[in-house]
Design a protein around this motif. Structure first.
Motif, mmCIF file in Angstrom:
data_model
loop_
_atom_site.group_PDB
_atom_site.id
_atom_site.type_symbol
_atom_site.label_atom_id
_atom_site.label_comp_id
_atom_site.label_asym_id
_atom_site.label_seq_id
_atom_site.Cartn_x
_atom_site.Cartn_y
_atom_site.Cartn_z
ATOM 1 N N ILE A 3 -28.419 -30.503 -1.125
ATOM 2 C CA ILE A 3 -27.773 -30.755 -2.411
ATOM 3 C C ILE A 3 -27.307 -29.426 -2.993
ATOM 4 O O ILE A 3 -28.054 -28.450 -3.016
ATOM 5 C CB ILE A 3 -28.686 -31.507 -3.404
ATOM 6 C CG1 ILE A 3 -27.905 -31.865 -4.681
ATOM 7 C CG2 ILE A 3 -29.945 -30.728 -3.716
ATOM 8 C CD1 ILE A 3 -28.584 -32.884 -5.578
ATOM 9 N N ALA A 4 -26.053 -29.413 -3.413
ATOM 10 C CA ALA A 4 -25.492 -28.263 -4.136
ATOM 11 C C ALA A 4 -25.402 -28.679 -5.594
ATOM 12 O O ALA A 4 -24.951 -29.791 -5.906
ATOM 13 C CB ALA A 4 -24.123 -27.903 -3.578
ATOM 14 N N GLY A 18 -24.578 -32.824 -8.867
ATOM 15 C CA GLY A 18 -25.118 -32.522 -7.549
ATOM 16 C C GLY A 18 -24.266 -33.178 -6.493
ATOM 17 O O GLY A 18 -23.937 -34.358 -6.604
ATOM 18 N N VAL A 19 -23.882 -32.410 -5.504
ATOM 19 C CA VAL A 19 -23.154 -32.944 -4.350
ATOM 20 C C VAL A 19 -24.154 -32.976 -3.197
ATOM 21 O O VAL A 19 -24.673 -31.937 -2.789
ATOM 22 C CB VAL A 19 -21.920 -32.081 -4.005
ATOM 23 C CG1 VAL A 19 -21.304 -32.507 -2.688
ATOM 24 C CG2 VAL A 19 -20.882 -32.164 -5.122
ATOM 25 N N LEU A 159 -15.474 -28.832 -4.442
ATOM 26 C CA LEU A 159 -15.561 -30.187 -4.992
ATOM 27 C C LEU A 159 -16.615 -30.235 -6.100
ATOM 28 O O LEU A 159 -16.384 -30.830 -7.152
ATOM 29 C CB LEU A 159 -15.904 -31.184 -3.884
ATOM 30 C CG LEU A 159 -16.154 -32.621 -4.323
ATOM 31 C CD1 LEU A 159 -14.886 -33.254 -4.895
ATOM 32 C CD2 LEU A 159 -16.675 -33.448 -3.153
ATOM 33 N N LEU A 160 -17.748 -29.611 -5.872
ATOM 34 C CA LEU A 160 -18.801 -29.555 -6.884
ATOM 35 C C LEU A 160 -18.284 -28.912 -8.163
ATOM 36 O O LEU A 160 -18.458 -29.446 -9.259
ATOM 37 C CB LEU A 160 -19.999 -28.756 -6.345
ATOM 38 C CG LEU A 160 -21.106 -28.432 -7.348
ATOM 39 C CD1 LEU A 160 -21.782 -29.697 -7.840
ATOM 40 C CD2 LEU A 160 -22.109 -27.476 -6.724
ATOM 41 N N ASP A 161 -17.629 -27.776 -8.025
ATOM 42 C CA ASP A 161 -17.086 -27.066 -9.179
ATOM 43 C C ASP A 161 -16.092 -27.952 -9.938
ATOM 44 O O ASP A 161 -16.131 -28.051 -11.164
ATOM 45 C CB ASP A 161 -16.422 -25.771 -8.709
ATOM 46 C CG ASP A 161 -15.975 -24.905 -9.860
ATOM 47 O OD1 ASP A 161 -16.839 -24.465 -10.647
ATOM 48 O OD2 ASP A 161 -14.754 -24.670 -9.992
#
Length: 169
Positions: A3-4, A18-19, A159-161
């Motif tokens: 998880i990022a 969270g990705v 993508l998270l950002d």
């Protein structure tokens, strides 16, 4: 699973995202999770973790943490050559030092070279700054290097950002 996590702040709210993905080379996430925190703590110079950690803790509450084998944070694990703890270190200790944490930062931090690996991806001449806890630094950098995407910033972290900042709170 990996998880990022990242947190975005606006006035009196924080949005944590969270990705979740299975492998370092994945091009798509398994899931994207989101949580909101009302009235997060104010930013305190040198103590970023005090603001960020409660939001990350809230984000991970509904997650089966036993399924997570690595957490990636936007920031540093160590802030200087003396191993002053950064956000990543506090996330690592939050889970009893059982889940390795990789810090991925976009800019350098003064007096912080000893526990940082500069990572160049794609054709970029500007590095990412990788730190880690619970995992050898070279292994952590190798994982980030192997992430999907041809640019400096890996696709899933980009993508998270984007997800973190996408919808206004």
């Amino acid at each position: 699973m990996i998880i990022a996590v990242d947190v975005y702040y606006e006035e009196d709210k924080a949005k944590s995202v969270g990705v979740i993905f299975q492998g370092w080379g994945d091009s798509k996430p398994l899931e994207i999770i989101t949580s909101y925190t009302e009235n997060p703590l104010e930013y305190e110079t040198g103590f970023f973790y005090k603001r960020e950690l409660p939001c990350i803790r809230e984000l991970l509450k509904p997650t089966d943490i036993n399924q997570i084998h690595t957490i990636v944070v936007d920031g540093y694990v160590y802030l200087d050559n003396e191993k002053k703890p950064g956000l990543g270190h506090y996330v690592y200790t939050e889970f009893s030092e059982k889940i390795p944490v990789i810090g991925v930062a976009k800019s350098s931090f003064h007096d912080n070279e000893a526990f940082v690996k500069k990572l160049y991806r794609g054709k970029s001449t500007k590095p990412l700054f990788i730190t880690s806890a619970g995992m050898e630094l070279s292994v952590a950098a190798g994982h980030i290097q192997s992430m999907y995407g041809e640019f400096r910033f890996p696709h899933l972290l980009k993508l998270l950002d984007k997800q973190t900042k996408e919808t206004r709170l």
